[in-house]
Design an enzyme around this catalytic site. Structure first.
Site, mmCIF file in Angstrom:
data_model
loop_
_atom_site.group_PDB
_atom_site.id
_atom_site.type_symbol
_atom_site.label_atom_id
_atom_site.label_comp_id
_atom_site.label_asym_id
_atom_site.label_seq_id
_atom_site.Cartn_x
_atom_site.Cartn_y
_atom_site.Cartn_z
ATOM 1 N N GLY A 37 0.843 -1.355 -0.399
ATOM 2 C CA GLY A 37 0.195 0.031 0.069
ATOM 3 C C GLY A 37 0.916 1.043 0.028
ATOM 4 O O GLY A 37 0.572 2.226 -0.483
ATOM 5 N N ASP A 84 -4.271 1.712 11.254
ATOM 6 C CA ASP A 84 -5.323 0.876 11.880
ATOM 7 C C ASP A 84 -5.602 0.879 13.286
ATOM 8 O O ASP A 84 -5.381 1.256 14.543
ATOM 9 C CB ASP A 84 -6.221 -0.142 10.443
ATOM 10 N N LYS A 103 -6.043 5.899 11.187
ATOM 11 C CA LYS A 103 -6.854 5.820 12.310
ATOM 12 C C LYS A 103 -7.057 5.705 13.708
ATOM 13 O O LYS A 103 -7.380 4.495 14.193
ATOM 14 C CB LYS A 103 -7.886 5.037 11.675
ATOM 15 N N PHE A 148 -13.641 3.489 5.962
ATOM 16 C CA PHE A 148 -12.701 2.883 5.065
ATOM 17 C C PHE A 148 -12.393 3.561 3.250
ATOM 18 O O PHE A 148 -13.436 3.810 2.335
ATOM 19 C CB PHE A 148 -13.261 1.286 4.114
ATOM 20 N N ARG A 154 -5.597 0.996 -5.785
ATOM 21 C CA ARG A 154 -4.163 0.718 -5.291
ATOM 22 C C ARG A 154 -3.973 2.321 -6.694
ATOM 23 O O ARG A 154 -2.974 2.629 -6.501
ATOM 24 C CB ARG A 154 -3.403 0.457 -5.697
HETATM 25 P P1 IMP Z 1 -3.485 -2.905 10.583
HETATM 26 O O1 IMP Z 1 -2.478 -3.742 11.472
HETATM 27 O O2 IMP Z 1 -4.851 -2.715 11.839
HETATM 28 O O3 IMP Z 1 -2.991 -1.436 11.419
HETATM 29 O O4 IMP Z 1 -3.663 -2.946 8.690
HETATM 30 C C1 IMP Z 1 -3.023 -1.770 8.914
HETATM 31 C C2 IMP Z 1 -3.018 -2.117 7.183
HETATM 32 O O5 IMP Z 1 -4.409 -2.241 7.000
HETATM 33 C C3 IMP Z 1 -2.832 -1.000 6.482
HETATM 34 O O6 IMP Z 1 -1.175 -1.023 5.675
HETATM 35 C C4 IMP Z 1 -3.337 -1.373 5.028
HETATM 36 O O7 IMP Z 1 -2.303 -1.502 4.327
HETATM 37 C C5 IMP Z 1 -4.743 -1.893 5.569
HETATM 38 N N1 IMP Z 1 -5.702 -0.831 5.821
HETATM 39 C C6 IMP Z 1 -6.196 -0.156 6.686
HETATM 40 N N2 IMP Z 1 -7.077 0.998 6.423
HETATM 41 C C7 IMP Z 1 -7.527 0.557 4.989
HETATM 42 C C8 IMP Z 1 -8.378 1.290 4.658
HETATM 43 O O8 IMP Z 1 -8.786 2.520 5.203
HETATM 44 N N3 IMP Z 1 -8.080 0.604 3.428
HETATM 45 C C9 IMP Z 1 -7.292 -0.384 2.963
HETATM 46 N N4 IMP Z 1 -6.952 -0.866 3.815
HETATM 47 C C10 IMP Z 1 -6.653 -0.306 4.665
HETATM 48 MG MG MG Z 2 0.154 -0.941 4.735
#
Ligand code: IMP
Ligand code: MG
Length: 182
Positions: free
Chosen positions: A48, A107, A135, A157, A170
């Site tokens: 990403g 996230d 977030k 999202f 992407r």
């Molecule tokens: P975490 O481990 O829950 O913090 O996940 C983070 C990863 O989830 C990010 O690097 C993104 O790849 C994906 N992610 C989190 N939020 C979104 C979103 O709103 N759209 C798309 N991918 C997301």
């Molecule tokens: Mg990422």
């Protein structure tokens, strides 16, 4: 004009290309000032981070090394840590270097917590985190030190500028938000 492929009934534009680029430049200015004269290694989290990293490194006035990792996170549920697997690791010795982890969005923080602890054990001179989007209300891990945040968002999202919708979209320059999360 590139077609988004997104259903306009479900998605609405949340951040324009200009807003995103302004935020990228702001982060790059902060990082350029803080790391002037230092040995900086950026560690981007694939996939990403691709568009953000490409714009971010060109907006810097310093010249860092650039590495990437790819992690896969299998979440069992929202509160468990799940399992994080390294699919692509860095080759570099980080000892004595200043490490800045670069993410496009944080996230729950689980993926990054894993990476942060792992890179920290390689004894870098310092280790910090930069993210374009955060977030904070979704965070489930404690003590994730996020030093540089471009834009704070709530719960939506987001899709585009690296953020995928089932591995697609992407390559969009603007970012869209899902209108009715389920
Ligand atoms: P975490 O481990 O829950 O913090 O996940 C983070 C990863 O989830 C990010 O690097 C993104 O790849 C994906 N992610 C989190 N939020 C979104 C979103 O709103 N759209 C798309 N991918 C997301
Ligand atoms: Mg990422």
């Amino acid at each position: 004009m590139k077609r988004t492929g997104l259903d306009e009934r479900q998605f609405t534009k949340a951040f324009s290309k200009a807003e995103i680029q302004a935020s990228v430049q702001k982060l790059a200015d902060l990082v350029s000032a803080d790391y002037a004269g230092k040995n900086l290694v950026l560690v981007g989290v694939l996939k990403g981070v691709l568009p953000f990293m490409a714009d971010f490194v060109r907006a810097l006035s310093i010249d860092p090394e650039i590495e990437f990792v790819r992690l896969v996170h299998q979440a069992r549920d929202r509160t468990s840590m799940g399992t994080v697997t390294i699919v692509k690791d860095i080759q570099l010795d980080l000892r004595g270097k200043h490490v800045l982890i670069v993410e496009e969005i944080i996230d729950s923080g689980r993926t990054l917590k894993f990476l942060y602890e792992r890179l920290k054990s390689a004894e870098p001179a310092s280790i910090e985190i930069a993210t374009l989007f955060d977030k904070p209300r979704r965070r489930v891990v404690e003590d994730l030190p996020v030093r540089y945040v471009g834009i704070e968002v709530g719960d939506p999202f987001l899709v585009g500028y690296g953020l995928d919708l089932e591995e697609k979209c992407r390559n969009l320059s603007d970012i869209y938000a899902l209108k009715y999360p389920n």
